[in-house]
Design an enzyme around this catalytic site. Structure first.
Site, PDB file in Angstrom:
ATOM      1  N   CYS A  69      -3.935  39.091 -16.169  1.00  0.00           N
ATOM      2  CA  CYS A  69      -3.091  40.170 -16.858  1.00  0.00           C
ATOM      3  C   CYS A  69      -3.263  41.540 -16.345  1.00  0.00           C
ATOM      4  CB  CYS A  69      -3.702  40.017 -18.439  1.00  0.00           C
ATOM      5  SG  CYS A  69      -3.500  38.478 -19.225  1.00  0.00           S
TER       6      CYS A  69
ATOM      7  N   GLY B 183       1.927  40.007 -14.979  1.00  0.00           N
ATOM      8  CA  GLY B 183       2.112  39.360 -16.185  1.00  0.00           C
ATOM      9  C   GLY B 183       3.471  39.889 -16.609  1.00  0.00           C
TER      10      GLY B 183
ATOM     11  N   ASN C 148      -8.121  41.419 -19.347  1.00  0.00           N
ATOM     12  CA  ASN C 148      -7.636  40.648 -18.009  1.00  0.00           C
ATOM     13  C   ASN C 148      -8.875  39.891 -17.745  1.00  0.00           C
ATOM     14  OD1 ASN C 148      -7.394  41.205 -14.807  1.00  0.00           O
ATOM     15  ND2 ASN C 148      -6.929  39.598 -15.724  1.00  0.00           N
ATOM     16  N   GLY C 149      -8.892  38.377 -17.738  1.00  0.00           N
ATOM     17  CA  GLY C 149      -9.941  37.840 -17.329  1.00  0.00           C
ATOM     18  C   GLY C 149     -10.175  36.558 -18.169  1.00  0.00           C
TER      19      GLY C 149
ATOM     20  N   TYR D 181      -3.388  37.412  -2.744  1.00  0.00           N
ATOM     21  CA  TYR D 181      -2.076  37.089  -3.609  1.00  0.00           C
ATOM     22  C   TYR D 181      -1.854  38.217  -4.670  1.00  0.00           C
ATOM     23  CZ  TYR D 181       1.339  34.867  -6.415  1.00  0.00           C
ATOM     24  OH  TYR D 181       2.633  34.453  -7.049  1.00  0.00           O
TER      25      TYR D 181
END
Ligand code: 5GP
Ligand code: MG
Length: 489
Positions: A5, A32, A106-107, A249
């Site tokens: 995210c 996201g 995020n995670g 990426y």
């Protein structure tokens, strides 16, 4: 549940926070696309708007107008197959006796269930099965008994896994990065305040300047008047576990993460691909957009030395660099298509070769990674249909052999083409004349980071966290979650 995210938080002097948050979410949209949300606080009360869809669709003018206050946080959530659910959209917000809390995560925690069970036993009611809600409830509970700093510290001592958080506690905005710094998080200075964001590209978008990364194990507290920030190193860490895949990426090429410009890291990986496994072909071609920076580094190195490593002589050139695959930018990410048939169709929708760039030529195709092998299989096939004599595939990362538990929705082990195949077998399956990857050591060198300071779980199958049923590559154990708050310092 794994989530990749984007998170942001801003604290401004007087200006409303909502516009900068909204623009920052646009800058983080690549992290996201499933849902977007903003929580603000105007000094008296909290305001929240969370909606499914892209940032541009999730808010209208009225929604933005309602998000009053000069402090707030935002979130974009990554689509994970099978979990399209508004209950998981963020920021998560909760009001309790001593105030309100908004939280963007995020995670992924690997011990969320244990903590959820414990808190449920104390009477906490959960509305989703997400781990973000677990962090929010744990923090809210700790805030009943301790000040903000100690409460965050105690929550950090209980949760295990990856987290980059932005938190809005009333009108105070905080940023927290897990003790191994798995997911990125940085601090930026704006004209009239400060921001915390997953990536520095979001700070750039706000015309701000990158101050630095949030350190692993650090809590950053922004001053509510936008005048500065305080830092608390709540957990000391010896080793980090930065996700190498952010550099390969996920992150935008124009972001600087843990001191490294992503674009340059990718070009360097491309240069090393040429040095280690270059093959003299007529053309070098990136898979857009993810292979671009790699291909430019590869082609540059190929213009300097031969595949055997000798300097090029006067007048002798390397492979020609060609943008031979055109991308339809309106097609969403193929990765989230639920069935293999749809994924194959989506690759064809998304990418179309320019026939003259490949006809009767030998081609090197460059991409960042192979997950299931769908993209590369389809592309090799397409290029050969267009008359390519040979297609060699060069990949700017090691083979992905294992799932990610740290916040990236990759695929199950069985779906990963490299989980049970050797590189020659992969080449055969894909139909390429040859395939080469980079080694984990080369990746670490190119990122100028010690191998032990990276999370390489998806390419080694050994993780820097204590995950049930998986191997770990270091000395880590889950925290015991039942240490009482009185045990804190
Ligand atoms: P494959 O087609 O082999 O399953 O996936 C490889 C392609 O997907 C590559 O072009 C790579 O850029 C992209 N890719 C790698 N990881 C992810 C991911 O986590 N999400 C998305 N959307 N694409 C990915
Ligand atoms: Mg790609």
């Amino acid at each position: 549940m794994t989530e990749k995210c984007g998170v942001v938080g801003v604290s401004l002097d007087e200006r409303e926070a909502v516009r900068p948050l909204y623009y920052a979410l646009y800058a983080l949209q690549h992290r996201g696309q499933e849902s977007a949300g903003i929580v603000t606080h105007d000094g008296f009360q909290q305001h929240s708007h969370v909606e499914m869809g892209l940032v541009g669709d999730a808010f209208d003018e009225d929604d933005l107008a309602r998000l009053a206050g000069s402090a707030g946080i935002g979130h974009v959530r990554y689509p994970t197959a099978g979990s399209v659910d508004k209950g998981c959209a963020q920021p998560f917000s909760v009001s309790f006796k001593s105030g309100s809390l908004g939280l963007s995560h995020n995670g992924n925690l690997v011990n969320a269930d244990e903590i959820r069970d414990e808190l449920a036993g104390f009477g906490h009611a959960f509305t989703s099965d997400g781990d973000t809600e677990v962090i929010a409830h744990d923090l809210a509970r700790n805030l009943l008994e301790a000040d903000l700093i100690r409460a965050v510290k105690r929550t950090m001592s209980r949760i295990h896994g990856s987290y980059a958080l932005t938190i809005c506690h009333d009108d105070t905005v905080l940023g927290v990065r897990d003790p191994r710094g798995n997911r990125p998080l940085c601090i930026g200075k704006l004209d009239d305040g400060y921001a915390i964001a997953s990536e520095s590209a979001a700070i750039d978008t706000l015309d701000g300047t990158l101050v630095r990364d949030v350190e692993p194990g650090e809590l950053v507290v922004l001053e509510p008047d936008g005048s500065g920030f305080d830092s608390y190193q709540l957990v000391e860490t010896e080793e980090t576990a930065h996700c190498f895949f952010e550099h390969v990426y996920f992150a935008r090429p124009d972001s600087v993460i843990d001191g490294h410009l992503v674009y340059e890291a990718r070009r360097e990986l491309g240069r090393r691909l040429w040095a280690e496994s270059g093959v003299e072909t007529d053309v070098v071609m990136p898979v857009p957009d993810s292979g671009r920076a790699f291909a430019s580094g590869y082609a540059e190195a190929a213009s300097e030395t031969t595949a055997a490593g000798a300097p090029r002589e006067e007048g002798q050139t390397g492979p020609e660099f060609a943008e031979g695959l055109m991308k339809n930018r309106y097609v969403g990410r193929t990765f989230i298509m639920p069935t293999q048939g749809e994924r194959e169709r989506a690759v064809r929708l998304k990418l179309n070769p320019i026939k003259s760039t490949v006809e009767n030529k030998t081609v090197t195709l460059i991409d960042d990674s192979i997950v299931r092998g769908t993209t590369s299989t389809q592309l090799v096939d397409l290029l050969k249909d267009c008359g390519a004599k040979e297609v060699h595939l060069r990949i700017g990362a090691p083979p992905i052999v294992a799932p990610c538990y740290m916040g990236i929705d990759m695929a199950t082990r069985e779906e990963l083409i490299a989980s049970d195949k050797s590189v020659p077998e992969i080449a055969e399956t894909i139909g390429a004349d040859s395939v080469s990857y980079l080694s984990t050591n080369t990746v670490a060198e190119a990122l100028e980071t010690a191998r032990d300071d990276l999370c390489l779980g998806c390419v080694t199958g050994e993780y820097p966290y204590d995950i049930e049923g998986e191997e770990t590559d270091r000395n880590v154990t889950r925290p015991t979650i039942d240490s009482g708050i009185e045990a804190d310092d």
